[in-house]
Design a protein around this motif. Structure first.
Motif, PDB file in Angstrom:
ATOM      1  N   ASN A 120       0.873  -1.104   0.098  1.00  0.00           N
ATOM      2  CA  ASN A 120      -0.231   0.238   0.265  1.00  0.00           C
ATOM      3  C   ASN A 120       1.040   1.136  -0.042  1.00  0.00           C
ATOM      4  OD1 ASN A 120      -2.832  -1.128  -0.025  1.00  0.00           O
ATOM      5  ND2 ASN A 120      -3.012  -0.390   1.403  1.00  0.00           N
ATOM      6  N   ARG A 121       0.032   2.026  -1.266  1.00  0.00           N
ATOM      7  CA  ARG A 121       1.424   3.945  -0.849  1.00  0.00           C
ATOM      8  C   ARG A 121       0.460   4.386  -0.952  1.00  0.00           C
ATOM      9  NH1 ARG A 121       6.104   4.385  -1.664  1.00  0.00           N
ATOM     10  NH2 ARG A 121       7.898   2.375  -2.373  1.00  0.00           N
ATOM     11  N   THR A 122       0.675   5.532   0.143  1.00  0.00           N
ATOM     12  CA  THR A 122      -0.145   6.455   0.561  1.00  0.00           C
ATOM     13  C   THR A 122       0.579   7.657   1.078  1.00  0.00           C
ATOM     14  OG1 THR A 122      -0.475   5.822   2.854  1.00  0.00           O
ATOM     15  CG2 THR A 122      -2.293   5.345   1.619  1.00  0.00           C
ATOM     16  N   SER A 123      -0.009   8.802   0.749  1.00  0.00           N
ATOM     17  CA  SER A 123       1.320  10.030   1.064  1.00  0.00           C
ATOM     18  C   SER A 123       1.156  10.576   2.230  1.00  0.00           C
ATOM     19  CB  SER A 123       0.892  10.804  -0.721  1.00  0.00           C
ATOM     20  OG  SER A 123      -0.505  11.503  -0.448  1.00  0.00           O
ATOM     21  N   CYS A 124       1.868  11.438   2.698  1.00  0.00           N
ATOM     22  CA  CYS A 124       1.986  11.999   3.953  1.00  0.00           C
ATOM     23  C   CYS A 124       1.310  13.734   3.603  1.00  0.00           C
ATOM     24  CB  CYS A 124       4.414  12.101   4.015  1.00  0.00           C
ATOM     25  SG  CYS A 124       4.399  13.773   5.326  1.00  0.00           S
ATOM     26  N   PRO A 125       0.634  13.382   4.718  1.00  0.00           N
ATOM     27  CA  PRO A 125      -0.182  14.277   4.409  1.00  0.00           C
ATOM     28  C   PRO A 125       0.777  15.969   4.913  1.00  0.00           C
ATOM     29  CG  PRO A 125      -0.511  13.517   6.774  1.00  0.00           C
ATOM     30  CD  PRO A 125       0.141  12.413   5.812  1.00  0.00           C
ATOM     31  N   HIS A 126       1.868  15.411   5.082  1.00  0.00           N
ATOM     32  CA  HIS A 126       2.607  17.061   5.485  1.00  0.00           C
ATOM     33  C   HIS A 126       3.376  17.104   3.986  1.00  0.00           C
ATOM     34  CE1 HIS A 126       2.162  17.071  10.033  1.00  0.00           C
ATOM     35  NE2 HIS A 126       0.904  17.413   9.547  1.00  0.00           N
ATOM     36  N   CYS A 127       4.002  15.977   3.717  1.00  0.00           N
ATOM     37  CA  CYS A 127       5.021  17.098   2.551  1.00  0.00           C
ATOM     38  C   CYS A 127       4.408  16.532   1.107  1.00  0.00           C
ATOM     39  CB  CYS A 127       6.688  15.973   3.033  1.00  0.00           C
ATOM     40  SG  CYS A 127       6.442  14.623   3.025  1.00  0.00           S
ATOM     41  N   LYS A 180       5.198  12.888   0.470  1.00  0.00           N
ATOM     42  CA  LYS A 180       5.641  11.643  -0.753  1.00  0.00           C
ATOM     43  C   LYS A 180       4.818  11.047   0.016  1.00  0.00           C
ATOM     44  CE  LYS A 180       9.923  13.679  -2.311  1.00  0.00           C
ATOM     45  NZ  LYS A 180       9.993  14.084  -1.377  1.00  0.00           N
ATOM     46  N   ASN A 181       5.045   9.388  -1.272  1.00  0.00           N
ATOM     47  CA  ASN A 181       4.851   8.124  -0.783  1.00  0.00           C
ATOM     48  C   ASN A 181       5.278   7.698   1.304  1.00  0.00           C
ATOM     49  OD1 ASN A 181       3.133   7.879  -2.743  1.00  0.00           O
ATOM     50  ND2 ASN A 181       4.030   7.452  -3.875  1.00  0.00           N
ATOM     51  N   GLY A 182       4.187   7.449   1.439  1.00  0.00           N
ATOM     52  CA  GLY A 182       4.542   6.379   3.078  1.00  0.00           C
ATOM     53  C   GLY A 182       4.477   4.933   2.282  1.00  0.00           C
ATOM     54  N   ARG A 183       5.113   4.596   4.180  1.00  0.00           N
ATOM     55  CA  ARG A 183       5.276   2.808   3.755  1.00  0.00           C
ATOM     56  C   ARG A 183       4.947   2.695   4.651  1.00  0.00           C
ATOM     57  NH1 ARG A 183      11.492   1.700   2.248  1.00  0.00           N
ATOM     58  NH2 ARG A 183      11.881   3.203   3.833  1.00  0.00           N
ATOM     59  N   HIS A 184       3.889   1.033   4.539  1.00  0.00           N
ATOM     60  CA  HIS A 184       3.213   0.433   5.203  1.00  0.00           C
ATOM     61  C   HIS A 184       3.703   0.375   6.668  1.00  0.00           C
ATOM     62  CE1 HIS A 184       0.455  -1.619   7.519  1.00  0.00           C
ATOM     63  NE2 HIS A 184       0.897  -2.452   8.105  1.00  0.00           N
ATOM     64  N   VAL A 185       3.458   0.499   7.794  1.00  0.00           N
ATOM     65  CA  VAL A 185       4.406  -0.046   9.303  1.00  0.00           C
ATOM     66  C   VAL A 185       3.764  -0.902   9.913  1.00  0.00           C
ATOM     67  CG1 VAL A 185       6.310   1.768   9.440  1.00  0.00           C
ATOM     68  CG2 VAL A 185       4.541   2.347  10.311  1.00  0.00           C
ATOM     69  N   PRO A 186       3.809  -1.545  10.564  1.00  0.00           N
ATOM     70  CA  PRO A 186       2.757  -2.627  10.975  1.00  0.00           C
ATOM     71  C   PRO A 186       2.645  -2.323  13.012  1.00  0.00           C
ATOM     72  CG  PRO A 186       4.927  -4.063  11.294  1.00  0.00           C
ATOM     73  CD  PRO A 186       5.442  -2.290  10.523  1.00  0.00           C
ATOM     74  N   LEU A 187       1.507  -2.119  13.227  1.00  0.00           N
ATOM     75  CA  LEU A 187       1.154  -1.295  14.659  1.00  0.00           C
ATOM     76  C   LEU A 187       2.084  -1.307  15.292  1.00  0.00           C
ATOM     77  CD1 LEU A 187      -1.013   0.880  15.503  1.00  0.00           C
ATOM     78  CD2 LEU A 187      -2.104  -1.678  16.265  1.00  0.00           C
ATOM     79  N   ILE A 188       2.544  -2.421  15.926  1.00  0.00           N
ATOM     80  CA  ILE A 188       3.628  -3.361  16.604  1.00  0.00           C
ATOM     81  C   ILE A 188       4.830  -1.909  16.997  1.00  0.00           C
ATOM     82  CG2 ILE A 188       5.071  -4.767  15.589  1.00  0.00           C
ATOM     83  CD1 ILE A 188       4.257  -4.794  19.198  1.00  0.00           C
ATOM     84  N   THR A 189       5.693  -1.652  15.336  1.00  0.00           N
ATOM     85  CA  THR A 189       6.392  -0.445  15.771  1.00  0.00           C
ATOM     86  C   THR A 189       5.884   0.661  16.616  1.00  0.00           C
ATOM     87  OG1 THR A 189       7.269  -1.904  13.151  1.00  0.00           O
ATOM     88  CG2 THR A 189       7.795   0.587  14.299  1.00  0.00           C
ATOM     89  N   LEU A 190       4.782   0.923  15.838  1.00  0.00           N
ATOM     90  CA  LEU A 190       4.292   2.826  17.122  1.00  0.00           C
ATOM     91  C   LEU A 190       4.306   2.159  18.486  1.00  0.00           C
ATOM     92  CD1 LEU A 190       3.482   2.737  13.814  1.00  0.00           C
ATOM     93  CD2 LEU A 190       1.769   4.851  14.705  1.00  0.00           C
ATOM     94  N   LYS A 191       3.552   1.251  18.653  1.00  0.00           N
ATOM     95  CA  LYS A 191       3.469   0.674  20.234  1.00  0.00           C
ATOM     96  C   LYS A 191       5.313   0.979  20.835  1.00  0.00           C
ATOM     97  CE  LYS A 191      -0.886  -1.316  19.805  1.00  0.00           C
ATOM     98  NZ  LYS A 191      -1.294  -2.799  20.390  1.00  0.00           N
ATOM     99  N   SER A 192       6.014   0.027  19.944  1.00  0.00           N
ATOM    100  CA  SER A 192       7.041   0.121  20.121  1.00  0.00           C
ATOM    101  C   SER A 192       7.623   0.982  20.654  1.00  0.00           C
ATOM    102  CB  SER A 192       8.362  -0.856  20.157  1.00  0.00           C
ATOM    103  OG  SER A 192       7.187  -2.221  19.678  1.00  0.00           O
TER     104      SER A 192
END
Ligand SMILES: [Zn+2]
Length: 156
Positions: free
Chosen positions: A18-25, A27-39
């Motif tokens: 999935n590619r979605t673009s950053c709301p600020h810049c 640019k395309n972002g890459r999907h990250v697992p939820l556990i990465t944010l939680k960690s």
């Protein structure tokens, strides 16, 4: 039914393209697992996390946003993370490989002394010891970044 996948980030592997673009810049972002944010989010930022959103990582060095929800308004900036973000912090003390603490400085020193940090990291990864999804802000393996950084160091 809401599927909680906190202990199995690979469940969402199919969404990795999935590619979605950053709301600020933009640019395309890459999907990250939820556990990465939680960690990696600091407690105050974690307290605002919506665990039912999908998140992406913005790799743009000149953008402050690290994570954004691809299906909501939530964003997290560099200051919301417990660790410096390799893509957004050019400091020599910033890790390139987060799992085994290879900072830019340590890699430069190793290369200068004839070491092969990429091979050392690769051996650890192959031994199944890496945990990129909970250590590396990009939520994925660092090998590409390490290889690219060594190329830069070697050609300068
Ligand atoms: Zn961005």
């Amino acid at each position: 039914m809401i599927h909680m996948d906190c202990c199995a980030p690979t469940n969402r592997e199919g969404r990795g393209t999935n590619r979605t673009s950053c709301p600020h810049c933009g640019k395309n972002g890459r999907h990250v697992p939820l556990i990465t944010l939680k960690s990696l989010l600091k407690p105050a930022a974690l307290a605002t996390l919506d665990p039912e959103c999908d998140y992406a990582f913005c790799p743009n060095p000149s953008c402050e946003t690290v994570y954004f929800a691809s299906d909501g308004p939530l964003t997290f900036a560099v200051g919301d993370l417990k660790v410096p973000v390799f893509q957004k912090d050019s400091g020599m003390d910033v890790p390139v490989c987060y799992c085994f603490d290879w900072t830019r400085e340590r890699i430069v020193q190793a290369v200068r002394h004839g070491g092969e940090p990429l091979q050392e990291i690769k051996a650890q990864v192959q031994a199944g010891r890496c945990s990129c999804e909970v250590n590396n802000p990009q939520g994925a393996c660092c090998m590409g970044n390490v290889a690219e950084f060594i190329r830069q160091v070697s050609s300068s």
